[in-house]
Design an enzyme around this catalytic site. Structure first.
Site, PDB file in Angstrom:
ATOM      1  N   HIS A  98      14.855  28.644 -47.091  1.00  0.00           N
ATOM      2  CA  HIS A  98      14.688  27.452 -47.920  1.00  0.00           C
ATOM      3  C   HIS A  98      13.758  27.726 -49.087  1.00  0.00           C
ATOM      4  O   HIS A  98      12.900  28.605 -49.025  1.00  0.00           O
ATOM      5  CB  HIS A  98      14.164  26.273 -47.094  1.00  0.00           C
ATOM      6  CG  HIS A  98      12.850  26.533 -46.424  1.00  0.00           C
ATOM      7  ND1 HIS A  98      12.737  27.245 -45.250  1.00  0.00           N
ATOM      8  CD2 HIS A  98      11.594  26.193 -46.777  1.00  0.00           C
ATOM      9  CE1 HIS A  98      11.469  27.319 -44.900  1.00  0.00           C
ATOM     10  NE2 HIS A  98      10.742  26.705 -45.812  1.00  0.00           N
ATOM     11  N   HIS A 100      11.110  25.767 -51.823  1.00  0.00           N
ATOM     12  CA  HIS A 100      10.330  24.559 -52.134  1.00  0.00           C
ATOM     13  C   HIS A 100      10.323  24.352 -53.647  1.00  0.00           C
ATOM     14  O   HIS A 100      10.053  25.291 -54.397  1.00  0.00           O
ATOM     15  CB  HIS A 100       8.864  24.737 -51.722  1.00  0.00           C
ATOM     16  CG  HIS A 100       8.636  24.955 -50.265  1.00  0.00           C
ATOM     17  ND1 HIS A 100       8.160  23.970 -49.428  1.00  0.00           N
ATOM     18  CD2 HIS A 100       8.775  26.064 -49.487  1.00  0.00           C
ATOM     19  CE1 HIS A 100       8.015  24.466 -48.197  1.00  0.00           C
ATOM     20  NE2 HIS A 100       8.386  25.734 -48.208  1.00  0.00           N
TER      21      HIS A 100
HETATM   22  P1  AMP Z   1       7.762  26.746 -44.739  1.00  0.00           P
HETATM   23  O1  AMP Z   1       6.291  26.687 -44.385  1.00  0.00           O
HETATM   24  O2  AMP Z   1       7.990  27.463 -46.032  1.00  0.00           O
HETATM   25  O3  AMP Z   1       8.603  27.266 -43.608  1.00  0.00           O
HETATM   26  O4  AMP Z   1       8.169  25.255 -45.025  1.00  0.00           O
HETATM   27  C1  AMP Z   1       8.705  24.381 -44.097  1.00  0.00           C
HETATM   28  C2  AMP Z   1       8.643  23.003 -44.713  1.00  0.00           C
HETATM   29  O5  AMP Z   1       9.505  22.159 -43.995  1.00  0.00           O
HETATM   30  C3  AMP Z   1       7.245  22.366 -44.689  1.00  0.00           C
HETATM   31  O6  AMP Z   1       6.841  22.057 -46.016  1.00  0.00           O
HETATM   32  C4  AMP Z   1       7.458  21.104 -43.843  1.00  0.00           C
HETATM   33  O7  AMP Z   1       6.712  20.010 -44.300  1.00  0.00           O
HETATM   34  C5  AMP Z   1       8.958  20.878 -43.994  1.00  0.00           C
HETATM   35  N1  AMP Z   1       9.561  20.150 -42.883  1.00  0.00           N
HETATM   36  C6  AMP Z   1       9.478  20.425 -41.562  1.00  0.00           C
HETATM   37  N2  AMP Z   1      10.196  19.541 -40.844  1.00  0.00           N
HETATM   38  C7  AMP Z   1      10.763  18.694 -41.738  1.00  0.00           C
HETATM   39  C8  AMP Z   1      11.614  17.557 -41.638  1.00  0.00           C
HETATM   40  N3  AMP Z   1      12.036  17.093 -40.429  1.00  0.00           N
HETATM   41  N4  AMP Z   1      11.997  16.932 -42.767  1.00  0.00           N
HETATM   42  C9  AMP Z   1      11.587  17.372 -43.964  1.00  0.00           C
HETATM   43  N5  AMP Z   1      10.781  18.432 -44.139  1.00  0.00           N
HETATM   44  C10 AMP Z   1      10.367  19.083 -43.051  1.00  0.00           C
END
Ligand code: AMP
Length: 135
Positions: A98, A100
């Protein structure tokens, strides 16, 4: 194995959806670093960047650009960061590729830039040689 993002795509977990097409899906981050923080994911659950096939990578890049342009038009940030974490050491918490998109406003302190390191010309050359040998 399903990740939380796979379950979001399947509709098993709710999310605030922004965009969807054949290969990609974009939705609001549930714990935003800044107003408008949006995630763009591949629909297929590749763990990280180095696992993603080129065509899917291109699709995620296109969606990232499209959504970032929409964020700029909608929210008028002063700038935005594209952040993409790979591996827990790099802060990755969801092992489903993913990107951001984090809108930024002057002086918001939403993200800290890394402190500048120091470099040695010979070491940089040696590192580049090691990396080039793997290309
Ligand atoms: P990373 O640390 O790059 O793996 O980012 C994962 C991101 O996913 C974090 O910014 C979380 O806040 C986001 N996240 C986790 N669960 C959910 C969810 N159910 N809906 C939306 N965002 C989420």
């Amino acid at each position: 194995m399903d990740t939380i993002f796979t379950r979001i795509i399947k509709g098993e977990i709710s999310c605030v959806r922004v965009y969807e097409d054949e290969h990609t899906f974009a939705f609001m981050d549930i714990a935003p670093a800044a107003r408008g923080h949006t995630l763009v994911i591949s629909k297929e659950p590749y763990p990280q960047l180095t696992d993603v096939p080129a065509d899917v990578l291109a699709a995620v890049a296109q969606t990232t650009k499209r959504v970032a342009q929409a964020i700029v038009l909608a929210l008028h940030p002063d700038g935005f960061n594209i952040v993409q974490n790979n591996g827990s050491a790099a802060g990755q918490t969801v092992f489903h590729y993913h990107v951001h998109i984090i809108p930024r406003w002057q002086g918001d302190n939403a993200l800290q830039h890394w402190p500048p390191g120091s470099s040695d010309a010979a070491e940089l050359q040696e590192l580049a040689d090691q990396i080039r040998a793997q290309l």
